[in-house]
Design an enzyme around this catalytic site. Sequence first.
Site, PDB file in Angstrom:
ATOM      1  N   GLY A   1       0.792  -1.229   0.000  1.00 54.27           N
ATOM      2  CA  GLY A   1       0.000   0.000   0.000  1.00 54.27           C
ATOM      3  C   GLY A   1       0.824   1.277   0.000  1.00 54.27           C
ATOM      4  O   GLY A   1       0.276   2.364  -0.159  1.00 54.27           O
TER       5      GLY A   1
ATOM      6  N   CYS B   1     -23.222  -8.192 -17.955  1.00 52.12           N
ATOM      7  CA  CYS B   1     -21.971  -8.362 -17.214  1.00 52.12           C
ATOM      8  C   CYS B   1     -20.975  -7.289 -17.615  1.00 52.12           C
ATOM      9  O   CYS B   1     -20.810  -6.993 -18.792  1.00 52.12           O
ATOM     10  CB  CYS B   1     -21.337  -9.720 -17.528  1.00 52.12           C
ATOM     11  SG  CYS B   1     -22.066 -11.084 -16.648  1.00 52.12           S
TER      12      CYS B   1
ATOM     13  N   CYS C   1     -18.303 -13.233 -19.223  1.00 54.52           N
ATOM     14  CA  CYS C   1     -19.673 -13.340 -19.735  1.00 54.52           C
ATOM     15  C   CYS C   1     -19.696 -14.237 -20.974  1.00 54.52           C
ATOM     16  O   CYS C   1     -20.536 -15.117 -21.105  1.00 54.52           O
ATOM     17  CB  CYS C   1     -20.198 -11.945 -20.070  1.00 54.52           C
ATOM     18  SG  CYS C   1     -21.920 -11.908 -20.621  1.00 54.52           S
TER      19      CYS C   1
ATOM     20  N   CYS D   1     -27.806 -10.815 -16.016  1.00 57.86           N
ATOM     21  CA  CYS D   1     -27.177 -10.389 -17.263  1.00 57.86           C
ATOM     22  C   CYS D   1     -28.055 -10.859 -18.409  1.00 57.86           C
ATOM     23  O   CYS D   1     -28.457 -12.017 -18.452  1.00 57.86           O
ATOM     24  CB  CYS D   1     -25.786 -10.997 -17.377  1.00 57.86           C
ATOM     25  SG  CYS D   1     -25.033 -10.739 -18.997  1.00 57.86           S
TER      26      CYS D   1
ATOM     27  N   CYS E   1     -25.730 -13.694 -20.467  1.00 58.60           N
ATOM     28  CA  CYS E   1     -25.369 -15.010 -19.915  1.00 58.60           C
ATOM     29  C   CYS E   1     -26.296 -15.438 -18.788  1.00 58.60           C
ATOM     30  O   CYS E   1     -26.173 -16.536 -18.270  1.00 58.60           O
ATOM     31  CB  CYS E   1     -23.910 -15.006 -19.444  1.00 58.60           C
ATOM     32  SG  CYS E   1     -23.649 -14.109 -17.902  1.00 58.60           S
TER      33      CYS E   1
END
Lengths: 285, 282
Positions: free
Chosen positions: A34, A269, A275, A244, A247
């Site tokens: 970080g 998606c 997807c 979605c 899909c």
Amino acid sequence: MQPHLKQTYNYAFLDEGSKKEIRRTTLKAVAIPGYQVPFASREMPIGRGWGTGGLQLTLSLIGDQDCLKVIDQGNDDSVNAVSIKKLVQSCTEAEVTTDSERATLIQTRHRIPEVPIRADQILIFQVPLPEPLRMVEAKERKTKQLHAEMDYSGIWLRLYEDIVKWGKISIGADYPALAHKRHIFAPSPIPRYDLPKLNHADGLFLFGAGREKKIYAIPPYTDIEPLAFDDYPFETEHFDGCNCRLCGSSDTFLDEIFDEKTGQKFYQCSDTGNCRKRQEKRHTP
Amino acid sequence: MIHDESRPLLSVRHLTKRFGKGCTACSHPEQLPEGSNHCPHCGTVWACNDISFDLYEGEILGIVGESGSGKSSLVQCLYFDSSITDGSAHIATYQDGAANIFRESSQQKRYIRNHLMGMVYQNPWIGLRMQFSSGGNIAEKLIAAGTFNVHEIRARAKELLDHVEIPVTRMDEVPLHFSGGMQQRVQISKALANHPPILLLDEVTTGLDLSVQARVLDLIRRIQRESRTAMIVVSHDLGVIRMLCDRTMVMKQGRCIEAGLTDQILEDPHHAYTQLLVHSLL
Ligand SMILES: Nc1ncnc2c1ncn2[C@@H]1O[C@H](COP(=O)(O)OP(=O)(O)OP(=O)(O)O)[C@@H](O)[C@H]1O
Ligand SMILES: [Mg+2]
Ligand SMILES: [Zn+2]
């Protein structure tokens, strides 16, 4: 034309010295989760602010045995993603893919793929604004000191004020989190939905900010805690009752799309590669 | 915190603060020209010069002196706003008084600032974040000391604002639009957020109307009575010092020229400068 062009660039575009410096910076970044490590960001053949930080990381790491996936907001086919892939292909023999599970390196803007990153994969983020404390402190010298002293009450105050004003924390994407109980970092503008994926992951996450000349990292199995008050816990976006339209998935991050002709709203998606795989599975039972 | 009352809560020894590098002509402050804290050779300002004093629990110590005598520099050094040139300070309730707090790491200094001291600045723009709500200003201190529960933060902020007589309904307003007296009271409530045993007040009433001044002074006395907070009250106004302080230190040109019980100093000032100050008050 293509072979001729290849000879005019060094392998992977950057000269070996630059790649070495970027890798050294990356090692330091991995050692301090970080923490933003400064590096000498190079001029790239794409504009700063268009993923040059991520691209430099990708180029410093890539070899011919690698398989690269590039996504822009989850999408493999966006103009940006395509031109970055083209550039990499013009100066390496690395393969490209849209399948996140085949890729060894994934360069991304604003999303983390749905399938968890494995230990043998590296996810590289393009970062526009690496400094999470910038929203409360304008001066770089001061933010560095705040990080050094772990003086984070300013950003917490900002979150408190949000709750007072809006009843909740209003930060959507790029939600600040604490890495390894030490440094607050900006996860780049990924949705909150993706943030928990950084916590104790199997794979390595690298962040490159070209314009701001910073590299940072979240190594595998690092504690990642989104900033949240005890009584206002961190929440991710959810898509209850939505699927979605391609899909049928109901457990992935969905984009809201409006059909201009009918004015109808539907969901799709955001991770197009995933997807597509799901659609194929659905059609070939 | 249990604390032996005969032992000072804060002891400051030989505190020296200088702005500038110093030179051979001013390597010893005695070399400075009489009645000046300014080196004519290198331009260095000796803002605080070899200051030593003790502060006891529940006591209010006054620091009085003309403009430029080093009062603000002294409290700013104690609050770590500026670095010292030389000297030491020990807090009895911090590491059992064994540590010179000026030598501590910046993280430890932050701990001391957030838990053991509160500061009220003459200029509320320095002490408050004017664009954040009054409650938020208090919240920042509470958060710095490890409170991460909004409900608890708001309950404590309400209690504090109520204590300094700011209507709780104004808690979510920014202090920017408050009057000067209200801003000082918000600063005081912020400084008190974590029950610090030591409170530093730099010219809290300067620039306020007399009636507003009186309310702030009342508040300070009430805090002392109720919480036994030890305070250093900086003022160039002997009237304020007389009203609040048990003991007083008189500063001039960065030096402490006289110290003792406030009543005694007012009745029988020794130093010619103090005599002048006292007589101008009468
Ligand atoms: N940042 C600085 N750089 C150089 N000199 C400074 C600085 N701050 C203060 N000084 C000098 O240090 C001396 C002491 O200043 P200080 O502000 O402590 O006085 P003071 O007693 O608080 O005065 P006042 O009553 O006007 O607030 C003055 O001569 C001042 O000019
Ligand atoms: Mg002053
Ligand atoms: Zn000098």
